[in-house]
Design a protein around this motif. Structure first.
Motif, PDB file in Angstrom:
ATOM      1  N   HIS B1059       4.369  35.423 -17.368  1.00 29.16           N
ATOM      2  CA  HIS B1059       5.315  36.452 -17.784  1.00 29.16           C
ATOM      3  C   HIS B1059       5.616  36.222 -19.238  1.00 29.16           C
ATOM      4  CE1 HIS B1059       7.099  37.253 -13.547  1.00 29.16           C
ATOM      5  NE2 HIS B1059       5.767  37.190 -13.541  1.00 29.16           N
ATOM      6  N   VAL B1061       8.199  36.367 -21.688  1.00 30.29           N
ATOM      7  CA  VAL B1061       9.632  36.438 -21.522  1.00 30.29           C
ATOM      8  C   VAL B1061      10.287  36.950 -22.780  1.00 30.29           C
ATOM      9  CG1 VAL B1061      11.670  35.125 -20.908  1.00 30.29           C
ATOM     10  CG2 VAL B1061       9.456  34.487 -19.992  1.00 30.29           C
ATOM     11  N   ASP B1083       9.237  43.031 -17.497  1.00 35.41           N
ATOM     12  CA  ASP B1083       8.544  41.877 -18.076  1.00 35.41           C
ATOM     13  C   ASP B1083       7.079  42.215 -18.205  1.00 35.41           C
ATOM     14  OD1 ASP B1083      10.250  39.046 -16.570  1.00 35.41           O
ATOM     15  OD2 ASP B1083      10.672  40.287 -18.330  1.00 35.41           O
ATOM     16  N   LYS B1085       3.742  41.163 -17.237  1.00 39.36           N
ATOM     17  CA  LYS B1085       3.153  40.217 -16.305  1.00 39.36           C
ATOM     18  C   LYS B1085       1.643  40.249 -16.426  1.00 39.36           C
ATOM     19  CE  LYS B1085       6.957  40.595 -13.185  1.00 39.36           C
ATOM     20  NZ  LYS B1085       7.496  41.229 -12.011  1.00 39.36           N
ATOM     21  N   GLY B1122      13.120  39.963 -20.764  1.00 35.06           N
ATOM     22  CA  GLY B1122      13.752  39.783 -19.451  1.00 35.06           C
ATOM     23  C   GLY B1122      15.252  39.881 -19.631  1.00 35.06           C
ATOM     24  N   HIS B1123      15.941  39.180 -18.741  1.00 39.32           N
ATOM     25  CA  HIS B1123      17.382  39.275 -18.801  1.00 39.32           C
ATOM     26  C   HIS B1123      17.994  38.094 -19.497  1.00 39.32           C
ATOM     27  CE1 HIS B1123      17.734  42.897 -16.469  1.00 39.32           C
ATOM     28  NE2 HIS B1123      16.730  42.439 -15.721  1.00 39.32           N
TER      29      HIS B1123
END
Lengths: 139, 1380
Positions: B1059, B1061, B1083, B1085, B1122-1123
């Protein structure tokens, strides 16, 4: 037929000695070593008379009770000695001569090997083969 | 012996002498006994006549008898008959004689140089002489010859006797009885009518001299003046003996006799035991024991006058008595023979045949014919000739003797009496030899025939031997050594070892004495002789023979023979109680690289061990040197320090140095370099002049010129390399080192001394033994040798071998002498062979030093490329001294970081709890990811430790004794896949200053296997959006960054997916600004072999940030997909980013420097201009944006899912150029051909490609244009050309609208429309200025046209015209013209 075949360096140390396995090795070492005296004697007498045209084959060096010792000296003073059983009467001088010639040829091959260091003991398999051939030929 | 040629005649002559018997009355015996002698002994020294005698031969010719010797013997009635072999007693006697006659130590030796041989050997062989003499004397008298038959008899009576005449009568009768009664076969008498000579012995000290005179007168009357003698002796009282020194002529004769005496008495008492026990020997004295006592006191009662008396007596006896007697007999025999000559020989023999018996020879009854042929009766006429010949021979009338022998020989031969014939032949040859001046040459073939007959026909070895001895001696005197040797060798046989040995030895001497010395034959026969000597029990002689032969065989390559001789010498020496020599000889066998069989070697070894042990048993004091096994001293390695524990629980210790590692020159150089860097950093950048690399393990390749330094209480380990040259294995046990210690005067004295450590090992081919030494005091230590127990390793059984091994274990030592490297500095060094010192084994023990151990926790062995991992490192001070100045240097400084204090995240320090934590510092974000970047401004100073040396941040910088501290350590997988060897060198020093060891180091090597993760390719391009369209951006600096990410991990099973990120940027001037692609909430991937393209917009940083923050401020911009947001500006992300930058920078610097150095030679003005130009161009295109791609990998390992994190860096340098995270595979450097011509300087090439980006052009026009061609055939379309200057310099621009193309197709297209209005503009643009040109295109037809034909040439202002460059044309600008 031969019971012992030896190659002796110019400086009179053995380059190769092989004898029939059934008999005492030491005895042959002594015999060959002692024969060098006769070789020297013969070479010195022959050398004077004939100069360069020396024959390499020296003939019978001396007979002992059990063996006959034949000698051969190359031009580079390398000595070949063949010890033959005395009981073997069938062997002619010519045959001994040809044995020596064969030996000499094989020795020359060994010397031509670029990896052979002259003066080292001979460890060539081909040479070994030739010698074994001469030792077993007629038993 | 070969030296005494001139004495050969004498020797041969002395072998056959007239024999005189003695019969002595008891009183007379008593008188002589006073002198410790008996009568025969008394006479013996005077038996050689000094004056000449005369004799008349049968023809009345006067014959001179010179230098005659007679032999006087007591009458011994020995029942032994002559036999073909020697009796056991005789043999024993001879054996003793030879045994007692040994060469003296340091006796005169001959040195013979033959060819390249230098031989040392005894010139004389006294043992052989003694043997020969004794042998000839002990020859039993035989019937076929008369030479050792008694010719006369001395009857000795003392004057003190009451009636001496009666006594004479008695003795005379006794003699007669012995000769004629037939009771005794021994002694033999020459002639029936033996000469009796009457001697009256007068003792001056006792008897009345007048009475003696009277008696003598009476005797003269009775026996005639010629037949008697008055001998006066003992004129001196024995008490006055001390005053005068009188020569003792007896000693040389009697010493030997004493010995013979003892021997024969012993022999007879053991063997015979019958009545004649004391008379087993003809030479034996009457009272052996009485003479044995006073060896030095012979003839004490005799004055010199007495000596003269005796001499006179012998002379008188010989000349008056013996010689006339012989003369008379010769004459008689001659007469007899002459009278017989009348008869014809044939008739004579015929009669013999006819009548048989009578005078004719009798067939032997007792002996078979084959051995001896016939036996003649004593009166046979053939024997008379022989008898006469013998007589003639004895009185030295050799001519007559020869003719007689010759005649006799013919007779015997015709009778087939072989023994007699052989005897005659032998003597004929001898007399021919002795007959000096004869024309006849020595008939050697007589001797040969005789020997052959004796040996083969008669089987009489004794006679054959005598004959051989004589013949050999004669041949030698004539220089016929070869023949002599042949004779001697022929005589060797199985029946007597002693004889064979002696003869072989003589033969050997013959060979060496030849004109061309036959050295090897000499040696060989010496060996044979030695063999026989040892069989005969003559060990000393055997040893001597072997030793002499050894000179020929030694070191000439005849290994088998040499070993054999050495072995024999060893054995003989041992039995002779010369164990030192034995040990030496055995050592020789074992030291030489022998080609013996394994069994033979085992035998040698056993023997050696046995002998050695017995030598050791005698003296305990010093351990002697052992020859086995060989120590390869230069391969000795010395290790200082404790043996390392490799792991302790989950802790992994630093590998450091150990003896198990092989020495590697390159590695050593690398470590040395690292240490130099460390020392330099510790000493403020300079390496002290006395810097010396710390060497923990010394071997043949290290620098061993200085004494190594060892620390008290830290062990040192010496590794020895043993090589076993044998084919049998050896067992070594109880090894320990021998050392010498000189304590330091200054050091505080402690009581303890270094102790030794025992090792145990069994060697077969080459084995290492490690011995440990623990110093307890400071000072100078010298390791001098090694002590061990040597035994033969018995393979197979182990338990029973313990028993035998105990017997055969010997303890000895070997010195350790290490020769240093050969010197090659000065001329002398080069001419001579000199070796430098090697102080490996001479350490100096220094006081305590700190000792640190380093452990690693969670240290991985495999990483993905770019993966970030957190590990812990623990430093332990295990010594009693505090340490400080902890540093580490590494070959891969970008591999790890300790973090920077300023930005270190607050992570749990204990490693156990941090197991599943991310290595990164993360923040949760609320807003939508990817929209706008978070910006952080960070100074590079916070991170940078620019050198490869890293100071380790421990608290207080001091580690107290026993203390340990743990630090986190971040690791980043190397960017290149493959196995990486990463070396760490930890440095520390004592807190005390001025110690002998300035610092210590600890090595650690890890191997990291890096596997491929992601490949990131990024490129930047100017956004083609015209500047006024993008609101946020000022100027023309809007740039698109396209990142191409590919999963190139090949292990599909392991890594499930990656991923992406977060993508961050870091730059001084640029930053990522916005995410364009991918879709906002996803994301990115990537499973295996997948690829993704990410697109970002970048912008220049705000200028105030650039300027205000000083030189090295970096802007970190994070765009998280991402988060979670990862703070890229903190540890470890930032650390590794800077590491990475630094390495790429340094690489670039390297390349640049090499380039400049190569081009610096060709400097010309145009170059200057070009570089100036380049700068401008570069500035224009410079981007200098670093992109950090942070990823997570989901890995399945052992059915567990792991999340790995990592980051990859891409440095975008210029716009339009693609950059990649993977360093491109280096092309195999092409071999540069040697060029002898100087190369032409390369023409200055203006980098047109870069220049073409000076100006960005945009065309603005309506996409479709509808024009009613029917109404107006010309369609005019306004087009705006926007020119923006990207460079920070003034630029001159030429815009050429004319179509100028050569290609036919473009011609066709261009024909379709035309620019109208001004078609060529010349403008100048200020830096970063944007200019719009309004153009008009004229179309005559509907269709699709490419408007992008204007050619824009730009050149920086104030530059030559030659660098005007056509600016890059962007993609076709199509316009659709519709016909309305």
């Amino acid at each position: 037929m031969a019971v012992c075949i030896a190659v002796i360096a110019k400086e009179n140390y053995p380059l190769y000695i092989r004898s029939v396995p059934t008999q005492n090795k030491l005895k042959f070492h002594y015999t060959v070593h002692t024969s060098l005296d006769v070789v020297e004697e013969k070479v010195s007498t022959v050398g004077k008379s004939l100069g360069d045209q020396r024959e390499l084959y020296l003939g019978l060096l001396y007979p002992t009770e059990d063996y006959k010792v034949y000698g051969y000296v190359t031009n580079s003073k390398v000595k070949f000695v063949i010890v033959v059983d005395s009981s073997n009467t069938s062997l002619r001088d010519n045959e001994i001569r040809s044995m020596f010639r064969k030996l000499h040829n094989s020795f020359t091959d060994v010397m031509c090997n670029p990896f052979h260091n002259p003066g080292d003991p001979i460890q060539s398999k081909a040479f070994d083969g030739i010698v074994s051939g001469m030792m077993v030929q007629t038993g | 012996m070969a030296q005494c040629v001139q004495f050969v005649e004498e020797f041969v002559q002395d072998s056959f002498v007239p024999m005189v018997a003695v019969l002595c009355s008891e009183e007379a015996e008593r008188a002589t006994r006073k002198n410790n002698l008996n009568f025969t002994e008394l006479l013996r020294p005077f038996c050689r006549l000094t004056s000449e005698g005369h004799i008349r031969d049968p023809n009345n010719q006067l014959q001179v008898v010179k230098n005659l010797r007679i032999c006087v013997n007591n009458v011994m009635t020995n029942p032994n008959t002559a036999s073909a072999a020697l009796s056991p007693a005789q043999r024993r006697l001879l054996n003793e004689v030879v045994l007692s006659c040994q060469p003296q130590e340091g006796a005169v030796t001959n040195v013979i140089t033959a060819g390249d041989y230098n031989l040392n050997f005894n010139a004389t062989t006294p043992w052989f002489k003694a043997y020969r003499e004794n042998f000839l004397q002990t020859m039993p008298a035989s019937d076929h010859e008369f030479l050792n038959h008694y010719l006369a008899c001395l009857l000795v009576v003392s004057s003190t006797e009451a009636v001496p005449v009666e006594q004479f009568l008695k003795l005379s009768q006794e003699q007669h009885r012995i000769q004629h009664s037939g009771e005794y076969t021994n002694p033999k008498w020459f002639i029936p009518n033996t000469l009796k000579y009457y001697v009256l012995l007068h003792d001056m000290s006792e008897g009345d001299e007048q009475r003696a005179d009277v008696l003598y007168e009476d005797m003269k009357q009775r026996y005639g003046a010629q037949g008697c003698y008055l001998l006066k002796i003992n004129s001196r009282a024995s008490s006055t003996a001390e005053d005068e020194q009188i020569p003792d002529p007896w000693s040389q004769y009697l010493h030997r006799n004493n010995l013979q005496n003892q021997v024969s008495t012993v022999a007879s008492s053991t063997c015979d035991g019958v009545s004649n026990s004391l008379e087993s020997h003809p030479l034996q004295l009457d009272e052996g024991k009485s003479t044995a006592g006073g060896a030095g006191s012979h003839g004490v009662c005799l004055t010199l006058n007495d000596h003269d008396h005796i001499r006179q007596f012998i002379q008188e006896f010989t000349f008056r008595g013996l010689l006339p007697h012989i003369e008379k007999n010769i004459r008689q025999l001659n007469d007899q023979l002459v009278s017989r000559k009348g008869l014809s020989r044939s008739l004579f023999t015929a009669t013999k045949k006819w009548f048989g018996g009578g005078k004719g020879p009798e067939k032997s009854v007792h002996e078979p014919k084959s051995t001896c042929g016939l036996l003649y009766p004593p009166e046979a006429p053939e024997l008379q000739i022989r008898k006469m010949a013998d007589l003639c021979f004895l009185v030295q009338h050799y001519e007559l003797a020869y003719s007689c022998y010759h005649t006799a020989k013919k007779d015997f031969l015709s009778d087939q009496a072989m023994l007699y014939a052989a005897g005659a032949l032998e003597m004929a040859a001898v007399s021919a030899f002795l007959h000096a001046g004869a024309a006849r040459s020595y008939p050697a073939h007589y001797m040969d025939t005789a020997i052959q007959t004796y040996r083969d026909v008669c089987k009489n070895m004794v006679l054959a031997e005598r004959c051989t001895l004589l013949s050999a001696e004669i041949l030698k005197s004539q220089g016929k050594y070869s023949e002599a040797a042949t004779l001697l060798i022929k005589m060797t046989s199985e029946d007597s070892d002693l004889r064979s040995a002696l003869l072989l030895e003589q033969a050997a001497h013959c060979f060496i004495n030849m004109r061309n010395p036959m050295v090897r034959k000499f040696a060989f026969h010496m060996i044979l002789a030695g063999h026989r000597f040892s069989k005969a029990g003559q060990r000393r002689h055997a040893l001597r023979c072997y030793c002499q032969a050894m000179q020929v065989y030694k070191e000439r390559g005849w290994a088998l023979a040499e070993d054999h001789i050495n072995f024999t010498i060893g054995r003989q020496s041992f039995t002779l109680r010369q164990p030192e020599n034995a040990v030496l000889a055995f050592k020789q066998i074992l030291t030489n690289d022998s080609r013996q069989m394994a069994t033979q070697q085992a035998a040698f070894l056993r023997e050696y061990l046995y002998v050695y042990k017995s030598v050791m048993g005698e003296k305990e004091a010093s351990l002697p040197m052992l020859p086995l096994p060989c120590i390869h001293s230069s391969a000795t390695r010395v290790y200082f320090g404790h043996e390392r524990r490799l792991a302790e629980g989950e802790k992994q210790a630093a590998t450091h140095v150990s003896l198990d590692q092989d020495y590697d020159q390159d590695l050593a150089a690398m470590w040395c370099h690292l240490e130099e860097q460390l020392v330099a950093s510790a000493n403020r950048g300079t390496v002290p002049v006395n810097f010396q690399q710390t060497q923990c393990c010394l071997n043949s390749q290290t620098d061993n010129l200085r004494h190594p330094l060892a620390v008290v209480e830290e062990p040192m380990i010496v590794e020895l390399t043993f090589r076993n040259p044998l084919k049998v294995s050896l067992a070594l046990s109880n090894l320990s080192l021998l050392w010498r210690f000189t304590p330091d005067a200054a050091s505080p004295s402690k009581e303890k001394m270094p102790e030794e450590f025992m090792g145990e090992t069994i060697t077969n081919e080459e084995t290492l033994a490690r011995l440990r030494l623990l110093p307890h005091r400071t000072g100078q230590l010298n390791i001098v040798g090694v002590v061990y127990n040597l035994a033969e390793a018995s393979s197979g059984e182990t338990a029973p071998s313990q028993q035998t091994a105990n017997l055969m274990v010997v303890r000895g030592k070997q010195d350790l002498m290490i020769q240093g490297p050969r010197l090659n500095q000065t001329k002398e060094d080069k001419m001579l062979v000199r070796h430098g010192p090697d102080r490996r084994l001479d350490p100096i023990i220094t006081p305590n030093m700190p000792l640190m151990e380093v452990f690693f926790l969670h240290f991985p062995t495999a990483l993905l490329c770019g993966e970030i991992r957190k590990a812990y490192v623990e430093f332990c001070n295990v010594s009693s001294v505090a340490l400080s100045g902890l540093r580490v240097a590494s070959t891969h400084p970008d591999f790890f970081t300790f973090g920077s204090q300023a930005t270190t995240p607050v992570t749990p320090l204990s490693p156990t709890s941090a197991k599943n934590c991310s290595a990164y510092k993360t923040l949760a974000t609320v807003n939508q990811p990817g929209s706008v970047a978070f910006e952080v401004l960070v100074s590079a100073e916070d991170f940078s430790q620019l050198s490869t040396v890293v100071e380790i941040p421990i608290e207080g910088n001091v580690l107290e004794p026993g203390e340990s501290t743990q630090l986190p350590l971040w690791l980043r997988g190397p960017d290149q896949e493959g196995v990486h060897e990463i070396n760490f060198l930890f440095y520390y020093e004592s807190v005390e200053k001025g110690t002998k060891i300035s610092h210590r180091v600890l090595r650690h090597t890890v191997f990291i296997c890096a596997s491929r993760s992601l490949s990131v390719q990024a490129s930047a391009s100017r956004s083609s959006v015209p500047p006024h369209h993008c609101q946020d951006d000022k100027g023309c600096s809007g740039t698109l960054v396209v990142i191409d990410v590919e999963n190139i991990n090949t292990s599909e099973s392991g890594v499930r997916e990656f991923h992406i990120v977060q993508v961050s940027s870091s730059s001084q001037h640029w930053q990522l600004h916005k995410c364009i692609n991918p879709a906002r909430d996803k994301d990115c991937k990537l499973t295996s072999r997948e690829r993704a393209k990410l697109c970002f917009r970048a912008k220049r940083c705000k200028p105030h940030q650039v300027t205000s923050g000083g030189m090295e401020k970096y802007t970190f911009a994070d765009l998280n997909l991402g988060h979670e947001r990862i703070v890229s500006s903190s540890t470890p992300c930032g650390d590794f980013f800077f590491h990475c930058c630094r390495t790429t920078e340094s690489q670039r610097a390297d390349v640049e420097s090499s380039r400049t150095s190569s081009s610096s030679k060709s400097q010309d003005p145009s170059e200057d201009k070009a570089s100036d130009l380049n700068n401008i161009v570069k500035k224009c295109n410079e981007l200098d944006l670093n992109i950090i791609v942070i990823w997570k990998a989901f890995v399945v390992e052992d059915n567990k899912q792991l999340i790995l994190e990592g980051q990859l860096h891409v440095a975008l340098q210029t716009i339009g150029k693609e950059a990649t995270s993977l360093t491109p595979k280096e092309e195999a450097q092409e071999m540069v051909l040697l060029k002898f011509k100087s190369e032409q300087p390369p023409p200055v090439v203006v980098p047109s490609a870069e220049l073409s980006q000076l100006i960005k052009t945009n065309l603005h026009y309506p996409e479709t244009y509808t024009h009613p061609f029917v109404q107006n055939s010309l369609c005019l379309v306004p087009v705006t050309l926007t020119l923006s200057n990207c460079s920070p310099a003034h630029v001159d621009i030429i815009v050429d609208l004319r179509h100028k193309s050569t290609s036919p197709e473009s011609l066709e297209v261009h024909n379709s429309f035309n620019w109208v209005g001004q078609t060529q503009y010349k403008l100048q643009l200020r830096p970063e200025e944007v200019l719009c040109l309004t153009l008009q295109a004229c179309f005559i037809q509907a269709g699709v046209y490419n408007l992008n034909t204007p050619r824009v040439f730009a050149k920086p202002a104030e530059q030559g015209t030659m660098c005007e460059t056509s600016q890059q044309t962007s993609s076709p600008a199509l316009i659709i013209i519709n016909n309305a």
